[in-house]
Design an enzyme around this catalytic site. Structure first.
Site, PDB file in Angstrom:
ATOM      1  N   GLY A  71      46.814  44.627  38.690  1.00 16.39           N
ATOM      2  CA  GLY A  71      47.279  45.252  39.837  1.00 16.39           C
ATOM      3  C   GLY A  71      48.596  45.958  39.744  1.00 16.39           C
ATOM      4  N   THR A 239      47.485  47.844  22.141  1.00 17.93           N
ATOM      5  CA  THR A 239      46.244  47.379  21.628  1.00 17.93           C
ATOM      6  C   THR A 239      45.394  46.787  22.461  1.00 17.93           C
ATOM      7  OG1 THR A 239      46.955  47.164  19.281  1.00 17.93           O
ATOM      8  CG2 THR A 239      45.157  45.967  19.607  1.00 17.93           C
ATOM      9  N   CYS A 327      55.983  33.109  48.812  1.00 20.89           N
ATOM     10  CA  CYS A 327      57.000  32.111  48.227  1.00 20.89           C
ATOM     11  C   CYS A 327      57.714  32.546  46.922  1.00 20.89           C
ATOM     12  CB  CYS A 327      56.363  30.790  47.846  1.00 20.89           C
ATOM     13  SG  CYS A 327      55.496  30.120  49.136  1.00 20.89           S
TER      14      CYS A 327
HETATM   15  C1  PLP Z   1      47.077  43.713  47.229  1.00 25.74           C
HETATM   16  C2  PLP Z   1      47.621  43.568  45.641  1.00 25.74           C
HETATM   17  N1  PLP Z   1      48.289  44.286  45.050  1.00 25.74           N
HETATM   18  C3  PLP Z   1      48.808  44.219  43.832  1.00 25.74           C
HETATM   19  C4  PLP Z   1      48.849  42.822  43.318  1.00 25.74           C
HETATM   20  C5  PLP Z   1      49.365  42.534  41.888  1.00 25.74           C
HETATM   21  O1  PLP Z   1      48.301  42.476  41.113  1.00 25.74           O
HETATM   22  P1  PLP Z   1      48.330  41.662  39.771  1.00 25.74           P
HETATM   23  O2  PLP Z   1      48.800  40.164  40.026  1.00 25.74           O
HETATM   24  O3  PLP Z   1      47.230  41.888  39.022  1.00 25.74           O
HETATM   25  O4  PLP Z   1      49.708  42.331  38.921  1.00 25.74           O
HETATM   26  C6  PLP Z   1      48.127  41.787  44.286  1.00 25.74           C
HETATM   27  C7  PLP Z   1      48.203  40.273  43.814  1.00 25.74           C
HETATM   28  O5  PLP Z   1      48.587  39.304  44.361  1.00 25.74           O
HETATM   29  C8  PLP Z   1      47.989  41.976  45.521  1.00 25.74           C
HETATM   30  O6  PLP Z   1      47.171  40.984  46.325  1.00 25.74           O
END
Ligand code: PLP
Length: 383
Positions: A71, A239, A327
């Site tokens: 994400g 990769t 946290c």
């Molecule tokens: C709404 C949202 N966006 C982005 C992320 C980040 O994703 P990642 O942990 O895969 O980098 C999170 C993770 O908690 C999330 O809840």
């Protein structure tokens, strides 16, 4: 003592079938997907098959899926690369005050580079008003980034309405949505909702950590944030992690097959939890939208009880949940989401806990939670 995990919105356990497949792939498919020999071709085949599954899950084309490390990378790529590649068109971006830091920090970075960012407010349920999006759009707006569902309170945004507003406006803005929490729960359709860019992460749906994807509409050319090799159709160097990608594919297949049963069981658990807490005399209020929310995220204001103390007390009896606020390194930072919803003086900021259901959550566990939460609240309220 049975340990009970109720923090699936933070991360979810890897599904046993996913773990088994990923391990198997690690042993058998170590070939580099860019190599032309048989080992490489085996990996390439797995990569291609996985991309088909990811694309189908959001009604996209396979060529529109770029595999990333999750994400955060997807959000950073969508925001930073859109801004840098479109700065001749405009330097204005729109987002909301309740986004994940994976969106807010890139936005702050762009402000340092001279871009202008509008942070839209939300109402007390955590929702942004589509009319505010319409009013904020300008000719020089190049990107609107609004999350599909909030990770702290579970509120769903009106993504379809917002997508339509952006498409019908005279602005040339792309529409990005962070669907990291919504993916797996919501019926996501990028074409129906006029979404140009969408971020997903595998570890929220019982897949491996460190893998995800970014959907990029085929009409958009986005430079790579990670520069180097020409993997991922030149859109993301590095990769490919074939075992993790295959595990992610498996997690998506399981998630799709189980979705309706899972959602209806989370709904029952949610109703049961709230009813039982009331019966147990716990003084609480639900944060977030009463009707447009993810079933598995429950944000509770436990009135007069410090969230930090409550979480530590529950941890001592083996129950894991999280504070409404993030946290970091052992400290609880006030939640920017709760501040945006209720203001910085609200007692909810320090007195909110987040319970989130997922794979392995049972009614029996909810019963234990109610009992232990009731005990802890009574004890902590006195002190
Ligand atoms: C709404 C949202 N966006 C982005 C992320 C980040 O994703 P990642 O942990 O895969 O980098 C999170 C993770 O908690 C999330 O809840």
């Amino acid at each position: 003592m049975e340990r009970i995990y109720l923090d699936h919105a933070a991360t979810s356990p890897v599904h046993p079938e996913v773990a088994e497949l990923t391990y198997d792939m690690m042993k058998k498919h170590f070939g580099n997907a860019s190599s032309i020999h048989g080992f490489g071709r085996d990996s390439r085949r797995i990569l291609d098959q996985s991309r088909i599954v990811f694309a189908k899950s959001i009604n996209a084309k396979t060529s529109e899926i770029t595999i990333t490390s999750g994400g955060s990378e997807s959000d950073n790529t969508a925001i930073i690369e859109t801004a840098l590649s479109r700065k001749e068109i405009g330097k204005h971006l729109i987002t909301t005050a309740v986004e994940h830091h994976a969106v807010l920090k890139p936005m702050e970075y762009l402000e340092e580079l001279g871009f202008e960012v509008t942070y839209l407010p939300v109402d007390e349920t955590g929702k942004v008003d589509p009319a505010d999006v319409k009013a904020a759009l300008r000719k020089d707006t190049i990107l609107v980034s609004i999350m599909y569902a909030n990770n702290e309170v579970g509120t769903l945004m009106d993504i379809g309405t917002i997508g339509k507003i952006i498409k019908e406006s005279d602005s040339a803005a792309y529409f990005h949505t962070d669907a990291v929490q919504a993916y797996g729960s919501e019926d996501i359709d990028v074409k129906r909702d006029h979404i140009d860019l969408l971020s997903v992460s595998a570890h929220k749906i019982n897949g491996p950590k460190g893998i995800g994807f970014l959907y990029i509409n085929e009409d958009i050319h986005l430079p790579s944030l990670i520069r180097g090799g020409e993997q991922e159709m030149k859109r993301r160097a590095g990769t490919e992690n074939i075992p993790a990608i295959a595990g992610f594919k498996k997690a998506v297949e399981i998630m799709e097959a189980d979705r309706s049963a899972r959602l209806s069981s989370f709904e029952k658990m949610r109703v049961f939890l709230l009813e039982q807490l009331e019966k147990a005399g716990v003084d609480f209020e639900l944060n977030g939208s009463p009707d447009q929310h993810l079933e598995h995220i429950i944000s509770l204001w436990t009135k007069g009880v410090s969230a930090e103390q409550l979480i530590v007390s529950l941890d001592l009896v083996g129950i894991a949940l999280s504070a409404g606020s993030a946290c970091t390194a052992g400290n609880i930072d006030p939640s920017h989401v709760l501040i945006a919803m209720f203001g910085s003086d609200s007692p909810r900021i320090a007195e909110t806990i987040r319970i989130s259901f997922g794979l392995g959550t049972t009614m029996e566990q909810i019963e234990i939670l109610v009992e232990e939460l009731g005990k802890a609240v009574r004890r902590l309220k006195k002190t």
